[in-house]
Design a protein around this motif. Structure first.
Motif, PDB file in Angstrom:
ATOM      1  N   ARG A   1      94.569 -11.593   3.580  1.00 15.31           N
ATOM      2  CA  ARG A   1      94.490 -11.818   1.997  1.00 15.31           C
ATOM      3  C   ARG A   1      93.511 -12.959   1.883  1.00 15.31           C
ATOM      4  O   ARG A   1      92.832 -13.127   1.074  1.00 15.31           O
ATOM      5  CB  ARG A   1      95.992 -12.300   1.842  1.00 15.31           C
ATOM      6  N   VAL A   2      93.805 -14.001   2.925  1.00 16.64           N
ATOM      7  CA  VAL A   2      92.787 -15.039   2.758  1.00 16.64           C
ATOM      8  C   VAL A   2      91.379 -14.753   3.106  1.00 16.64           C
ATOM      9  O   VAL A   2      90.421 -15.112   2.281  1.00 16.64           O
ATOM     10  CB  VAL A   2      93.221 -16.362   3.763  1.00 16.64           C
TER      11      VAL A   2
ATOM     12  N   GLN B   1      90.350 -10.275  16.071  1.00 14.91           N
ATOM     13  CA  GLN B   1      91.604 -10.805  16.313  1.00 14.91           C
ATOM     14  C   GLN B   1      92.723 -10.084  15.415  1.00 14.91           C
ATOM     15  O   GLN B   1      93.938  -9.968  15.785  1.00 14.91           O
ATOM     16  CB  GLN B   1      91.659 -12.339  16.027  1.00 14.91           C
ATOM     17  N   VAL B   2      92.417  -9.677  14.132  1.00 13.30           N
ATOM     18  CA  VAL B   2      93.460  -9.022  13.476  1.00 13.30           C
ATOM     19  C   VAL B   2      93.700  -7.713  13.924  1.00 13.30           C
ATOM     20  O   VAL B   2      94.733  -7.047  13.898  1.00 13.30           O
ATOM     21  CB  VAL B   2      92.799  -8.756  11.941  1.00 13.30           C
ATOM     22  N   GLU B   3      92.745  -6.842  14.491  1.00 11.18           N
ATOM     23  CA  GLU B   3      92.939  -5.545  15.400  1.00 11.18           C
ATOM     24  C   GLU B   3      93.824  -5.816  16.405  1.00 11.18           C
ATOM     25  O   GLU B   3      94.680  -4.993  16.566  1.00 11.18           O
ATOM     26  CB  GLU B   3      91.464  -5.183  15.719  1.00 11.18           C
TER      27      GLU B   3
ATOM     28  N   ARG C   1      81.542 -20.153   4.068  1.00 13.57           N
ATOM     29  CA  ARG C   1      81.124 -19.090   5.515  1.00 13.57           C
ATOM     30  C   ARG C   1      81.899 -19.691   6.524  1.00 13.57           C
ATOM     31  O   ARG C   1      82.481 -19.323   7.497  1.00 13.57           O
ATOM     32  CB  ARG C   1      79.611 -19.179   5.762  1.00 13.57           C
ATOM     33  N   VAL C   2      81.893 -21.238   6.734  1.00 12.02           N
ATOM     34  CA  VAL C   2      82.980 -21.908   7.564  1.00 12.02           C
ATOM     35  C   VAL C   2      84.470 -21.665   7.424  1.00 12.02           C
ATOM     36  O   VAL C   2      84.951 -21.264   8.751  1.00 12.02           O
ATOM     37  CB  VAL C   2      82.721 -23.370   7.402  1.00 12.02           C
ATOM     38  N   LEU C   3      84.893 -21.574   6.277  1.00 14.63           N
ATOM     39  CA  LEU C   3      86.240 -21.179   6.126  1.00 14.63           C
ATOM     40  C   LEU C   3      86.539 -19.880   6.570  1.00 14.63           C
ATOM     41  O   LEU C   3      87.578 -19.473   7.069  1.00 14.63           O
ATOM     42  CB  LEU C   3      86.541 -21.377   4.741  1.00 14.63           C
ATOM     43  N   LEU C   4      85.481 -18.793   6.285  1.00 18.62           N
ATOM     44  CA  LEU C   4      85.734 -17.540   6.587  1.00 18.62           C
ATOM     45  C   LEU C   4      85.821 -17.260   7.935  1.00 18.62           C
ATOM     46  O   LEU C   4      86.437 -16.442   8.554  1.00 18.62           O
ATOM     47  CB  LEU C   4      84.519 -16.462   6.216  1.00 18.62           C
TER      48      LEU C   4
END
Length: 228
Positions: A24-25, A168-170, A14-17
């Motif tokens: 992809r990650v 952020q991706v958007e 969850r922290v990494l997410l």
């Protein structure tokens, strides 16, 4: 693997997410998160089954079948808006107000949230949004269940700030779509690129206007050349 280790793995994923930015990650981490959650669920079911067998050791051990809730549907359609304090996400799910309150679960982190609606019309529904545009307050965020709608309230960590995008991706995707201007190329070429995009994206009236302006411009250029 012990349940304690699985819980630690889940927290780390969850922290990494929360920190990941590449799609992809994010997808790989999301898949791993679901896998770990399934393992934890299976462990809990195994413990419950063993406990039941110990309490009823005089009878043949019964096979405990998992509760079937059908498959999980990923939610992709939603709407959102914002106020000075909250970013509000609206998810339409027919009949969601009729399921038990505990069947609608939302987990927040500073830059993400995931929604799980269990056993709604024989199915489960999930929505995971990572890399929110700006940080949110986990404690101040919440959910509300209304008629056929789940409302997720993400409390802005910094109030009175505007979010132009939800994630952020958007934002990155939209910025890539904007026309780029190369200062070393002919300025007229950059203008033509912009006009071409406007023409392609425009309606019939817009195309007629651009065509008319183009014809008039060429006529003026031709007239100027003849007078010279």
């Amino acid at each position: 693997m012990a349940s304690e280790d699985l819980q630690k793995d889940l927290e780390e994923v969850r922290v990494l997410l929360e920190k990941a930015t590449r799609k992809r990650v994010c997808d790989a981490l999301t898949a791993e998160k679901s896998k770990i959650e399934t393992e934890i669920k299976n462990k809990m079911q195994q413990k419950s089954q063993k406990k039941a067998e110990l309490l009823d050791n005089e009878k043949p051990a019964a096979v405990v079948a998992p509760i079937t809730t059908g498959y999980t549907v990923k939610i992709s359609n939603y709407g959102w808006d914002q106020s000075d304090k909250f970013v509000k996400i609206y998810i339409t799910l027919s009949g969601v107000h009729q399921v038990p309150t505990e069947n609608v679960q939302v987990h927040f982190t500073e830059r993400s949230f995931d929604l799980l609606v269990k056993n709604l019309n024989g199915k489960s529904y999930s929505m995971i949004v990572n890399n929110l545009l700006k940080p949110i307050s986990v404690e101040g965020s919440s959910k509300k269940v209304k008629t056929d709608t789940v409302l997720i309230l993400c409390r802005k960590k910094v109030e009175n700030t505007r979010w132009d995008y939800l994630t952020q991706v958007e934002k990155e995707c939209k910025e890539k779509e904007k026309p780029s201007y190369d200062t070393e190329t002919d300025p007229s070429e950059g203008l033509m690129t912009v006009l071409k995009k406007i023409y392609e994206d425009g309606d019939d009236d817009m195309k007629r206007t651009i065509n008319k302006a183009w014809v008039e411009s060429r006529e003026k250029q031709a007239k100027g050349d003849m007078e010279f």
